[in-house]
Write a protein that holds these residues in place. Sequence first.
Motif, mmCIF file in Angstrom:
data_model
loop_
_atom_site.group_PDB
_atom_site.id
_atom_site.type_symbol
_atom_site.label_atom_id
_atom_site.label_comp_id
_atom_site.label_asym_id
_atom_site.label_seq_id
_atom_site.Cartn_x
_atom_site.Cartn_y
_atom_site.Cartn_z
ATOM 1 N N TYR A 9 -28.673 3.577 -4.121
ATOM 2 C CA TYR A 9 -27.675 3.244 -2.794
ATOM 3 C C TYR A 9 -28.328 1.749 -2.208
ATOM 4 O O TYR A 9 -27.436 1.098 -2.101
ATOM 5 C CB TYR A 9 -28.015 4.395 -1.585
ATOM 6 N N ALA A 10 -29.467 1.792 -2.323
ATOM 7 C CA ALA A 10 -29.991 0.596 -1.376
ATOM 8 C C ALA A 10 -29.726 -0.563 -2.552
ATOM 9 O O ALA A 10 -29.460 -1.772 -2.149
ATOM 10 C CB ALA A 10 -31.560 0.523 -1.445
ATOM 11 N N VAL A 11 -30.126 -0.560 -3.735
ATOM 12 C CA VAL A 11 -29.827 -1.440 -4.935
ATOM 13 C C VAL A 11 -28.306 -1.905 -4.879
ATOM 14 O O VAL A 11 -27.817 -3.214 -4.846
ATOM 15 C CB VAL A 11 -30.160 -1.163 -6.359
ATOM 16 N N ASN A 12 -27.468 -1.085 -5.073
ATOM 17 C CA ASN A 12 -25.915 -1.323 -4.798
ATOM 18 C C ASN A 12 -25.671 -1.827 -3.530
ATOM 19 O O ASN A 12 -24.562 -2.628 -3.517
ATOM 20 C CB ASN A 12 -25.358 -0.042 -5.394
ATOM 21 N N GLN A 13 -26.026 -1.308 -2.529
ATOM 22 C CA GLN A 13 -25.563 -2.095 -1.151
ATOM 23 C C GLN A 13 -25.997 -3.748 -1.054
ATOM 24 O O GLN A 13 -25.199 -4.411 -0.809
ATOM 25 C CB GLN A 13 -26.347 -1.500 -0.073
ATOM 26 N N LEU A 14 -27.048 -3.784 -1.568
ATOM 27 C CA LEU A 14 -27.664 -5.223 -1.796
ATOM 28 C C LEU A 14 -26.730 -6.037 -2.761
ATOM 29 O O LEU A 14 -26.506 -7.248 -2.302
ATOM 30 C CB LEU A 14 -29.046 -5.226 -2.035
ATOM 31 N N ARG A 15 -26.486 -5.376 -3.928
ATOM 32 C CA ARG A 15 -25.754 -6.275 -4.838
ATOM 33 C C ARG A 15 -24.239 -6.335 -4.303
ATOM 34 O O ARG A 15 -23.748 -7.453 -4.520
ATOM 35 C CB ARG A 15 -25.696 -5.173 -6.266
ATOM 36 N N SER A 16 -23.718 -5.400 -3.572
ATOM 37 C CA SER A 16 -22.554 -5.514 -2.876
ATOM 38 C C SER A 16 -22.392 -6.960 -1.983
ATOM 39 O O SER A 16 -21.592 -7.423 -1.968
ATOM 40 C CB SER A 16 -22.032 -4.461 -2.555
ATOM 41 N N GLU A 17 -23.460 -6.855 -1.465
ATOM 42 C CA GLU A 17 -23.608 -7.850 -0.406
ATOM 43 C C GLU A 17 -23.634 -9.302 -0.865
ATOM 44 O O GLU A 17 -23.350 -10.235 -0.301
ATOM 45 C CB GLU A 17 -24.707 -7.857 0.499
ATOM 46 N N PHE A 39 -39.725 -4.546 -9.152
ATOM 47 C CA PHE A 39 -38.329 -3.509 -9.195
ATOM 48 C C PHE A 39 -37.068 -4.237 -9.356
ATOM 49 O O PHE A 39 -36.171 -4.377 -9.976
ATOM 50 C CB PHE A 39 -38.602 -2.508 -8.274
ATOM 51 N N LEU A 40 -37.192 -5.236 -7.969
ATOM 52 C CA LEU A 40 -36.088 -6.025 -7.704
ATOM 53 C C LEU A 40 -35.799 -7.223 -8.959
ATOM 54 O O LEU A 40 -34.561 -7.409 -8.905
ATOM 55 C CB LEU A 40 -36.144 -6.674 -6.342
ATOM 56 N N LYS A 41 -36.910 -7.477 -9.395
ATOM 57 C CA LYS A 41 -36.670 -8.792 -10.461
ATOM 58 C C LYS A 41 -35.767 -8.319 -11.538
ATOM 59 O O LYS A 41 -34.996 -8.864 -12.412
ATOM 60 C CB LYS A 41 -38.041 -9.114 -10.908
ATOM 61 N N CYS A 42 -35.914 -6.922 -11.847
ATOM 62 C CA CYS A 42 -34.909 -6.141 -12.916
ATOM 63 C C CYS A 42 -33.202 -5.926 -12.774
ATOM 64 O O CYS A 42 -32.624 -5.958 -13.353
ATOM 65 C CB CYS A 42 -35.438 -4.791 -13.069
ATOM 66 N N TYR A 43 -33.104 -6.579 -11.180
ATOM 67 C CA TYR A 43 -31.721 -6.251 -11.077
ATOM 68 C C TYR A 43 -31.102 -7.414 -10.357
ATOM 69 O O TYR A 43 -29.932 -7.755 -10.164
ATOM 70 C CB TYR A 43 -31.671 -5.129 -10.106
ATOM 71 N N PHE A 44 -31.936 -8.523 -9.658
ATOM 72 C CA PHE A 44 -31.605 -9.674 -9.167
ATOM 73 C C PHE A 44 -32.066 -10.890 -9.674
ATOM 74 O O PHE A 44 -33.158 -10.917 -10.030
ATOM 75 C CB PHE A 44 -31.872 -9.373 -7.610
#
Length: 167
Positions: A9-17, A39-44
Motif C-alpha cells: 500500500y505504501a509503495v503504490n500510494q507513493l508511486r501513484s503520487e 528498499f526504496l531504491k529498488c522502486y524509485f
Amino acid sequence: FQTAICEYYAVNQLRSEYSLPSLSEQIIKQNIGKQTADFLKCYFPESYLSDTFIEHYHNLEHAAILQHGSLFPDIPALLEHLKRNHCQLDICSNGSVEYINRVLDKTNIRAYFRHLITAQNFSSKADAIRTLLTEESPAVIVGDTTSDFDAANKNFLPSIGAAYGYG
C-alpha cells in the motif's frame, strides 16, 4: 507481521503520487527486510530519495500499518504458548523502533516481549542480538532473512526459519 501488505500500500500510494505505474505485491516482497533507503531504491529513481521523500514514505507506511496491518495466522496462539512455557521473547529487527512499536500496538502483542531493539543502532544484527544474550539463558533465533541466520551463526546460536516470511 505481514509486512508485505503494508509495504504494498505504501509503495503504490507513493508511486501513484509520482505518476509511476503500480507494482505487484510479489515484486515488493523481494526487498522486504532492507533498510528504508535501500528498499526504496529498488522502486524509485535515486533522484527521488530525499529526506522529505523518505519521511513521506514512512508516513504512508505507518498509515498502512494502522489500516491493513495483521499477523500471520496462529501467531497469537504461538506467543501465548511460549509465554505459558516461560520462554522470554525479545525482538531484534532491521526496522526502526517507531515501526516496531506501531506494529506491536496494532497487533496487541507487546506484552509477550521483554526487550525490543533495532539493528539500525548497531554495525550488524549479530552485534544487536549479542546485547540481549546472557550466560544463564539459552537462546534461539527465529527469523526469515539471511541477516537473521547470519546473526545466529556469528553468536553460535541455533536458528529456526520462518518459511512464511520474506527472506
